[in-house]
Design an enzyme around this catalytic site. Sequence first.
Site, PDB file in Angstrom:
ATOM      1  N   THR A 102       0.834  -1.218   0.000  1.00 19.31           N
ATOM      2  CA  THR A 102       0.000   0.000   0.000  1.00 19.31           C
ATOM      3  C   THR A 102       0.863   1.262   0.000  1.00 19.31           C
ATOM      4  OG1 THR A 102      -0.169   0.288   2.394  1.00 19.31           O
ATOM      5  CG2 THR A 102      -1.764  -1.195   1.366  1.00 19.31           C
ATOM      6  N   GLY A 155      -2.724 -14.380  11.747  1.00 13.28           N
ATOM      7  CA  GLY A 155      -3.388 -13.206  12.332  1.00 13.28           C
ATOM      8  C   GLY A 155      -4.879 -13.214  12.066  1.00 13.28           C
ATOM      9  N   CYS A 170       2.894 -18.432  14.147  1.00  8.83           N
ATOM     10  CA  CYS A 170       4.234 -18.965  14.453  1.00  8.83           C
ATOM     11  C   CYS A 170       4.204 -19.842  15.706  1.00  8.83           C
ATOM     12  CB  CYS A 170       5.214 -17.813  14.642  1.00  8.83           C
ATOM     13  SG  CYS A 170       4.609 -16.505  15.732  1.00  8.83           S
ATOM     14  N   ARG A 221       7.983 -12.810  22.315  1.00 10.01           N
ATOM     15  CA  ARG A 221       8.758 -11.594  22.009  1.00 10.01           C
ATOM     16  C   ARG A 221       7.805 -10.380  22.000  1.00 10.01           C
ATOM     17  NH1 ARG A 221       5.335 -10.718  18.505  1.00 10.01           N
ATOM     18  NH2 ARG A 221       5.538 -11.042  16.272  1.00 10.01           N
ATOM     19  N   ASP A 269       8.595  -7.726  16.519  1.00  4.95           N
ATOM     20  CA  ASP A 269       9.640  -8.169  15.589  1.00  4.95           C
ATOM     21  C   ASP A 269      10.759  -7.127  15.581  1.00  4.95           C
ATOM     22  OD1 ASP A 269       8.182 -10.397  14.975  1.00  4.95           O
ATOM     23  OD2 ASP A 269       7.298  -9.568  13.152  1.00  4.95           O
ATOM     24  N   HIS A 312      -3.655 -19.616  22.390  1.00  7.30           N
ATOM     25  CA  HIS A 312      -2.793 -20.540  21.636  1.00  7.30           C
ATOM     26  C   HIS A 312      -3.286 -21.993  21.697  1.00  7.30           C
ATOM     27  CE1 HIS A 312      -0.399 -16.998  22.850  1.00  7.30           C
ATOM     28  NE2 HIS A 312       0.024 -17.064  21.604  1.00  7.30           N
ATOM     29  N   HIS A 362      10.426 -16.319  20.158  1.00 12.00           N
ATOM     30  CA  HIS A 362       9.564 -16.745  21.273  1.00 12.00           C
ATOM     31  C   HIS A 362      10.228 -17.955  21.940  1.00 12.00           C
ATOM     32  CE1 HIS A 362       6.181 -14.433  19.675  1.00 12.00           C
ATOM     33  NE2 HIS A 362       6.097 -15.175  18.602  1.00 12.00           N
TER      34      HIS A 362
HETATM   35  N1  LIG Z   1       5.589 -11.249  12.211  1.00 16.28           N
HETATM   36  C1  LIG Z   1       5.337 -12.376  12.796  1.00 16.28           C
HETATM   37  O1  LIG Z   1       5.975 -12.715  13.766  1.00 16.28           O
HETATM   38  C2  LIG Z   1       4.286 -13.296  12.267  1.00 16.28           C
HETATM   39  C3  LIG Z   1       4.457 -14.669  12.440  1.00 16.28           C
HETATM   40  C4  LIG Z   1       3.501 -15.554  11.923  1.00 16.28           C
HETATM   41  C5  LIG Z   1       2.371 -15.038  11.305  1.00 16.28           C
HETATM   42  N2  LIG Z   1       2.231 -13.683  11.188  1.00 16.28           N
HETATM   43  C6  LIG Z   1       1.009 -13.211  10.537  1.00 16.28           C
HETATM   44  O2  LIG Z   1       1.329 -12.865   9.185  1.00 16.28           O
HETATM   45  C7  LIG Z   1       0.495 -11.772   8.753  1.00 16.28           C
HETATM   46  C8  LIG Z   1       1.390 -10.655   8.293  1.00 16.28           C
HETATM   47  O3  LIG Z   1       2.185 -10.214   9.383  1.00 16.28           O
HETATM   48  P1  LIG Z   1       3.573  -9.484   9.178  1.00 16.28           P
HETATM   49  O4  LIG Z   1       4.291  -9.600  10.457  1.00 16.28           O
HETATM   50  O5  LIG Z   1       4.228  -9.916   7.922  1.00 16.28           O
HETATM   51  O6  LIG Z   1       3.068  -7.990   9.025  1.00 16.28           O
HETATM   52  P2  LIG Z   1       3.876  -6.729   8.445  1.00 16.28           P
HETATM   53  O7  LIG Z   1       5.340  -6.941   8.581  1.00 16.28           O
HETATM   54  O8  LIG Z   1       3.244  -5.528   9.039  1.00 16.28           O
HETATM   55  O9  LIG Z   1       3.544  -6.776   6.899  1.00 16.28           O
HETATM   56  C9  LIG Z   1       2.271  -6.535   6.420  1.00 16.28           C
HETATM   57  C10 LIG Z   1       2.382  -6.051   4.968  1.00 16.28           C
HETATM   58  O10 LIG Z   1       1.095  -5.801   4.466  1.00 16.28           O
HETATM   59  C11 LIG Z   1       1.063  -4.508   3.830  1.00 16.28           C
HETATM   60  N3  LIG Z   1      -0.298  -4.009   3.975  1.00 16.28           N
HETATM   61  C12 LIG Z   1      -0.866  -3.308   4.974  1.00 16.28           C
HETATM   62  N4  LIG Z   1      -2.181  -3.104   4.724  1.00 16.28           N
HETATM   63  C13 LIG Z   1      -2.422  -3.695   3.526  1.00 16.28           C
HETATM   64  C14 LIG Z   1      -3.576  -3.821   2.715  1.00 16.28           C
HETATM   65  N5  LIG Z   1      -4.751  -3.311   3.061  1.00 16.28           N
HETATM   66  N6  LIG Z   1      -3.451  -4.485   1.543  1.00 16.28           N
HETATM   67  C15 LIG Z   1      -2.257  -5.005   1.137  1.00 16.28           C
HETATM   68  N7  LIG Z   1      -1.131  -4.896   1.869  1.00 16.28           N
HETATM   69  C16 LIG Z   1      -1.227  -4.250   3.055  1.00 16.28           C
HETATM   70  C17 LIG Z   1       2.131  -3.718   4.536  1.00 16.28           C
HETATM   71  O11 LIG Z   1       2.695  -2.811   3.617  1.00 16.28           O
HETATM   72  P3  LIG Z   1       2.389  -1.286   3.483  1.00 16.28           P
HETATM   73  O12 LIG Z   1       3.493  -0.598   4.198  1.00 16.28           O
HETATM   74  O13 LIG Z   1       2.506  -1.124   2.061  1.00 16.28           O
HETATM   75  O14 LIG Z   1       1.037  -1.000   4.030  1.00 16.28           O
HETATM   76  C18 LIG Z   1       3.174  -4.791   4.797  1.00 16.28           C
HETATM   77  O15 LIG Z   1       3.989  -4.976   3.661  1.00 16.28           O
HETATM   78  C19 LIG Z   1      -0.403 -11.457   9.952  1.00 16.28           C
HETATM   79  O16 LIG Z   1      -1.590 -12.217   9.850  1.00 16.28           O
HETATM   80  C20 LIG Z   1       0.405 -11.962  11.134  1.00 16.28           C
HETATM   81  O17 LIG Z   1      -0.372 -12.257  12.267  1.00 16.28           O
HETATM   82  C21 LIG Z   1       3.162 -12.812  11.622  1.00 16.28           C
END
Ligand SMILES: NC(=O)c1ccc[n+]([C@@H]2O[C@H](COP(=O)([O-])OP(=O)(O)OC[C@H]3O[C@@H](n4cnc5c(N)ncnc54)[C@H](OP(=O)(O)O)[C@@H]3O)[C@@H](O)[C@H]2O)c1
Length: 341
Positions: free
Chosen positions: A35, A111, A141, A169, A172, A194, A220
Amino acid sequence: MNCKVGINGFGTIGKRIADAVSLQNDMEIVGVSKTSPNYESKLALDRGYPLYCAIPDRISEFRDKGMDVEGDLNDLIDESDIIVDCTPGGVGAKNSELYKKAGVKAIYQGGEDHQVADFSFNSLVNYEEAYGRDQTRVVSCNTTALCRTLYPIKKQYGINKVRATMIRRGGDPKQDNRGPINAIKPKMKVPSHHGPDVMTVIPDIEIDTTAVKVPTTIMHFHSINIELKNKNTKPEDIIKTLEETPRVTLVTEEHGIESTAQIIELARDANRPRNDVWEIPVWKESIVIKNNELYYFQAVHQESDVVPENIDAIRAMTKLEKNPTKSIQKTDKNLQLNPMI
Ligand SMILES: NC(=O)c1ccc[n+]([C@@H]2O[C@H](COP(=O)([O-])OP(=O)(O)OC[C@H]3O[C@@H](n4cnc5c(N)ncnc54)[C@H](OP(=O)(O)O)[C@@H]3O)[C@@H](O)[C@H]2O)c1
């Protein structure tokens, strides 16, 4: 012909999945969507991934910054056989109608709630049920890590009850707005979410979990206690089982690995991309059985353990491979998921 994969959301999880897809020889990245035109959008272009803008009104912002944009999210969907939604928690559920309407297969992340796809995935547990499915959720995770070690133990020795504490944690490494900075923050909801989440993947397991957040960003940590059904189980049996389980690795104090910091250092020394630890490290010395109760400690690299599961989910849903073991082996070989020590 390679399966065409689109990644919606190119952040912590999305960029790792995109790189992992591009290492496989039966699938390819047709685009990633963002975005905002920030450093992650630039990374996508540098990696050669076609860039799409999830919000059509913002396309000009990307072009003003000199970033080539192929189109909007609908255009990315048109190009894809399957979308891996890696947007922040809750956004995937909002996108699900769009994917269903377009008739494109979709994978969601942890998420989102189980109901987003009515099917929660772990490669070891239910790969076959994902075969040909249109919608799948790869669990979080923490849930992935719990499933990876609990499932083989349950299968071989039986489990009466699991009690586990998640030491989580705070954020990130890139999340400069998260905490706690100098506190331990318990989750007041007991049991934490969980345990029920594990039951979306392994329905017939009895498990309660509690959770606290601590000021660390790298991993974690789980402290696990299991009442075993098989009263003759010995620690050596559990060690053998975990040694034979894909994406689980035993670490030991004998090698000087006494904390999550040293696990991350191992990953750095092994030249893992972004110091990723795709497998779940379990401390050998912590595997103890007392009065039929098994104890062990495991660590979880929250940014990367779900990545191989997403690759297997793509392969199962698009019918590239029917056999779970073959997919797991192929994914891990292409990622170069080799022992770190
Ligand atoms: N990080 C973890 O530890 C982890 C582990 C396992 C699972 N998850 C899950 O994986 C998913 C993503 O988490 P993440 O940690 O990767 O998040 P993140 O680092 O915040 O990345 C999210 C991405 O989505 C983009 N985005 C935001 N709003 C959007 C929209 N409306 N349409 C399209 N793109 C959009 C953001 O970019 P812009 O800057 O362009 O908005 C960013 O590139 C979540 O469900 C989370 O719970 C996360």
